[in-house]
Design an enzyme around this catalytic site. Structure first.
Site, PDB file in Angstrom:
ATOM      1  N   HIS A 158       0.794  -1.228  -0.031  1.00  0.00           N
ATOM      2  CA  HIS A 158       0.174  -0.123  -0.117  1.00  0.00           C
ATOM      3  C   HIS A 158       0.974   1.327   0.135  1.00  0.00           C
ATOM      4  O   HIS A 158       0.468   2.132   0.334  1.00  0.00           O
ATOM      5  CB  HIS A 158      -0.932   0.169   1.171  1.00  0.00           C
ATOM      6  CG  HIS A 158      -1.564  -1.334   1.455  1.00  0.00           C
ATOM      7  ND1 HIS A 158      -2.870  -1.695   1.145  1.00  0.00           N
ATOM      8  CD2 HIS A 158      -1.239  -2.493   2.024  1.00  0.00           C
ATOM      9  CE1 HIS A 158      -3.247  -2.858   1.597  1.00  0.00           C
ATOM     10  NE2 HIS A 158      -2.131  -3.149   2.039  1.00  0.00           N
ATOM     11  N   SER A 279      14.001  21.918 -16.640  1.00  0.00           N
ATOM     12  CA  SER A 279      12.622  22.855 -16.823  1.00  0.00           C
ATOM     13  C   SER A 279      13.118  24.150 -17.540  1.00  0.00           C
ATOM     14  O   SER A 279      14.419  24.480 -17.335  1.00  0.00           O
ATOM     15  CB  SER A 279      12.134  23.374 -15.390  1.00  0.00           C
ATOM     16  OG  SER A 279      11.614  24.439 -15.507  1.00  0.00           O
ATOM     17  N   LYS A 285      15.745  22.233 -11.783  1.00  0.00           N
ATOM     18  CA  LYS A 285      15.162  20.948 -11.932  1.00  0.00           C
ATOM     19  C   LYS A 285      15.938  19.746 -12.564  1.00  0.00           C
ATOM     20  O   LYS A 285      16.498  20.086 -13.710  1.00  0.00           O
ATOM     21  CB  LYS A 285      13.868  21.033 -12.556  1.00  0.00           C
ATOM     22  CG  LYS A 285      12.759  21.931 -11.912  1.00  0.00           C
ATOM     23  CD  LYS A 285      12.013  21.015 -11.004  1.00  0.00           C
ATOM     24  CE  LYS A 285      11.091  20.270 -11.687  1.00  0.00           C
ATOM     25  NZ  LYS A 285      10.165  19.399 -10.862  1.00  0.00           N
ATOM     26  N   GLU A 292       9.052   8.682 -16.989  1.00  0.00           N
ATOM     27  CA  GLU A 292       7.775   9.051 -17.356  1.00  0.00           C
ATOM     28  C   GLU A 292       7.075   8.588 -18.782  1.00  0.00           C
ATOM     29  O   GLU A 292       5.804   8.199 -18.768  1.00  0.00           O
ATOM     30  CB  GLU A 292       7.552  10.624 -17.094  1.00  0.00           C
ATOM     31  CG  GLU A 292       7.834  11.214 -15.563  1.00  0.00           C
ATOM     32  CD  GLU A 292       7.754  12.413 -15.591  1.00  0.00           C
ATOM     33  OE1 GLU A 292       8.992  13.132 -16.025  1.00  0.00           O
ATOM     34  OE2 GLU A 292       6.952  13.175 -15.231  1.00  0.00           O
TER      35      GLU A 292
END
Ligand code: ARG
Length: 492
Positions: A158, A279, A285, A292
Site C-alpha cells: 500500500h 525545466s 530541476k 515518465e
C-alpha cells in the site's frame, strides 16, 4: 509508372485520390516490404520447381526480385496509387518484364496469404529482438542485484513502510516478472512462426503447389494448416500485442518506482543525467522524463492492443479488409515496446542507488513489528494472533520497548512478557532490520543467502534463454540465406 495492375478488369480505373489513399495500406506496408520480396522469391522458386511456371519466365522474374533484394525497393513501389506493397511490387515487375511475364508471379496465391505470411515473418523477427532486449534487461537487474544483497531497504505494501528487505530482493522481483514476459514471447513465437503461404484467397489453389517447400525456405517451423484459418487468423498478432502490453505494464511499474524513488521525499535513487530533462523556467530541476514517457508508452501499447482486439471481434470467415487496419497497431505495439526496452536496461544500469537513505528508511514505520511478534511466538509460546494484538497495541501506544509491550500484553492477553523472560535486549535485536532480513531465508526470500542463491539460479536460466534466442535467430537466418543463395544459383 505502371498503373495499379489490379484495377484493369473488373473496376473502372478512375477514382478520387482520397478514396485511393483511404484504401491503401502503403504507408504501413513499409514494415513488411522486405519480407514481401523474400516471400515472392520463395513462391517463385516453388512455382518453377513444380513446373507451374516455365524456367525462362521464372529467371526473368527472379533477376528482378534479387535486384530488389540487393538494392532495396525503389520509391515508385510505395506510391499510394497502389492498394498495397504487393500490388506495388507486381506493378514494378510488370513494368520491368512486361505484362506477359510480370503478370505470372501471382499464380496460385492471393494477397491474403501473402500479407499474412509477411506479417508473421516481420513479427517473428520483432519477437526475437524483444526477447534479446528482455535478456539484456534481466542481465542488468541480476548484476545490480548482485551488488545489493546486503543493501537494506524498506519494502512496501500500500506504499506504506511494511517490512525490511534488500534492494537485491526488489530488483530480483522485477527480473522474475520479466522472465515470465520472456516465456510469453517465446510461446507466442511458436504460434507466429507458421506459414500461411499457399492458402491463396482462403481455399488454396488447384495448382500443384508445395506449401512445405515455401514454409521451410522462409524459415517457418511448419504450416498454418487450414487454409481458411491461415488467411483469417490474427490471434497470433493479438497474442504478441498482449505479451507486449503485459511487459509494458511491468516496465511502467518499475518506471513509476524510479519516478517516486528519485523524488526529494524519497531519494532512493538518482538517475543518470542522460535519462533526465530540466525545466525551461526552474533551473534547479532534474526530471525523470524517460521513466515518465515509458510509463505513458505502456498506455500506447495497451491502446493499440485494445484497438486490434476490437477490430477482430465479429469478423466473419475468412479474409476481411478490416485486417489491414490491424497491422499498423501491431507494428506500433511491438515498436514502442522495443524502443522502451532498449532504454530501460541502460537507465537501470546507470542509476545510482542511495544505500544510506534506504537503510535510514528501513526501520521507520515499525517495519520490524512482524519480527517482534514472531519472536514472541517462537520464544514465549504465544499464539500468533495474540502476539499480533500485543505488538499492534504497543505501536498504537507509540513505541516498541519493554515497558510498553508489557503494558500491552496485560491489556490484550492478561499476561506478563517479562515473567516469560522478555528483555529489552531481545526486543532490540528483533527490531534490527538486518536481523529481520537475515532470518528470511525461505526460497525467494530477502536474506542475503537466499538472494545469492536466486541470483545463481536466475543467471543459469538467463544463459539458457540466451542460447534459445540465438538458436532460433540462427535457424531463420540460415533458411533465408539459403533461400537467397538458391535464388542466385537459379539465375546463373
Ligand atoms: N493490404 C492488404 C492487407 O493488409 C493485403 C490483402 C488484400 N486482400 C484483399 N482481398 N483486398 O490486408
Amino acid at each position: 509508372m505502371q498503373g495499379d495492375p489490379l484495377r484493369t478488369g473488373r473496376l473502372g480505373s478512375g477514382r478520387p485520390d482520397p478514396v485511393a489513399e483511404f484504401l491503401s495500406s502503403m504507408a504501413a506496408d513499409r514494415w513488411i516490404a522486405e519480407a514481401d520480396v523474400l516471400v515472392d522469391i520463395a513462391h517463385l522458386l516453388m512455382l518453377e520447381r513444380r513446373e507451374i511456371l516455365d524456367s525462362a519466365s521464372a529467371r526473368t522474374l527472379m533477376e528482378a526480385l534479387l535486384t530488389l533484394r540487393s538494392e532495396g525497393l525503389p520509391e515508385e513501389i510505395f506510391d499510394d496509387c497502389y492498394e498495397d506493397v504487393h500490388a506495388g511490387i507486381e506493378a514494378y515487375l510488370i513494368g520491368r518484364a512486361g505484362a506477359e511475364i510480370g503478370g505470372r508471379l501471382h499464380i496460385g496465391r492471393s494477397r491474403n496469404d501473402e500479407v499474412a505470411t509477411c506479417i508473421r515473418m516481420r513479427l517473428r523477427h520483432e519477437l526475437l529482438d524483444r526477447m534479446a532486449a528482455i535478456l539484456e534487461l534481466r542481465r542488468v537487474l541480476i548484476e545490480r542485484a548482485g551488488e545489493a544483497t546486503e543493501t537494506i531497504m524498506p519494502g512496501f505494501t500500500h506504499l506504506q513502510h511494511a517490512q525490511p528487505t534488500t534492494l537485491a530482493h526488489h530488483l530480483l522481483a522485477y527480473e522474475e516478472a520479466f522472465g515470465r514476459d520472456f516465456e510469453r514471447f517465446g510461446e507466442c513465437f511458436a504460434r507466429v512462426n507458421r506459414s500461411p503461404l499457399g492458402a491463396a484467397a482462403f481455399a488454396s489453389t488447384g495448382y500443384p503447389i508445395d506449401r512445405d517447400f515455401t514454409a521451410a525456405a522462409l524459415g517457418f517451423d511448419g504450416l498454418a494448416v487450414n487454409t481458411m484459418d491461415a488467411v483469417a487468423a490474427r490471434d497470433f498478432a493479438l497474442e504478441a500485442m498482449n505479451a507486449c502490453s503485459l511487459l509494458m505494464s511491468t516496465v511502467s511499474r518499475i518506471c513509476e518506482e524510479l519516478v517516486v524513488w528519485s523524488s526529494a521525499f524519497v531519494r532512493f535513487v538518482e538517475l543518470d543525467d542522460a535519462y533526465c530533462s530540466t525545466s525551461s523556467i526552474m533551473p534547479q530541476k532534474k526530471n525523470p522524463d524517460t521513466a515518465e514517457i515509458m510509463r505513458a508508452k505502456a498506455a500506447t501499447v495497451t491502446g493499440a492492443c485494445m484497438a486490434a482486439y476490437t477490430c477482430m471481434k465479429g469478423l466473419p470467415m475468412s479474409y476481411n479488409r478490416d485486417l489491414q487496419e490491424l497491422t499498423p497497431h501491431l507494428g506500433r505495439a511491438v515498436g514502442e515496446t522495443g524502443a522502451a526496452l532498449e532504454l530501460l536496461a541502460g537507465m537501470i544500469a546507470s542509476a545510482r542507488f542511495d544505500a544510506e537513505r534506504m537503510r535510514e528508511e528501513s526501520a521507520k514505520g515499525y517495519t520490524t513489528a512482524t519480527e517482534v511478534a514472531d519472536m514472541m511466538v517462537r520464544e514465549f509460546d504465544l499464539a500468533f494472533r495474540t502476539a499480533h494484538a500485543i505488538v499492534g497495541r504497543a505501536v498504537r501506544k507509540g513505541t516498541l520497548d519493554l515497558e510498553t509491550l508489557e503494558e500491552a500484553a496485560g491489556e490484550m492477553a492478561s499476561l506478563s512478557l517479562k515473567e516469560r523472560g522478555l528483555t529489552e535486549d531481545r526486543i532490540k535485536s528483533a527490531l534490527d532490520p538486518e536481523y529481520g532480513v537475515s532470518v528470511r531465508t525461505a526460497p525467494g526470500g530477502p536474506a542475503p543467502a537466499a538472494t545469492k542463491k536466486s541470483i545463481a539460479e536466475r543467471s543459469r536460466r538467463l544463459d539458457a534463454d540466451e542460447v534459445w534466442v540465438a538458436e532460433a535467430s540462427e535457424r531463420i537466418g540460415r533458411a533465408l540465406s539459403q533461400l537467397v543463395a538458391d535464388a542466385e544459383e537459379f539465375i546463373k
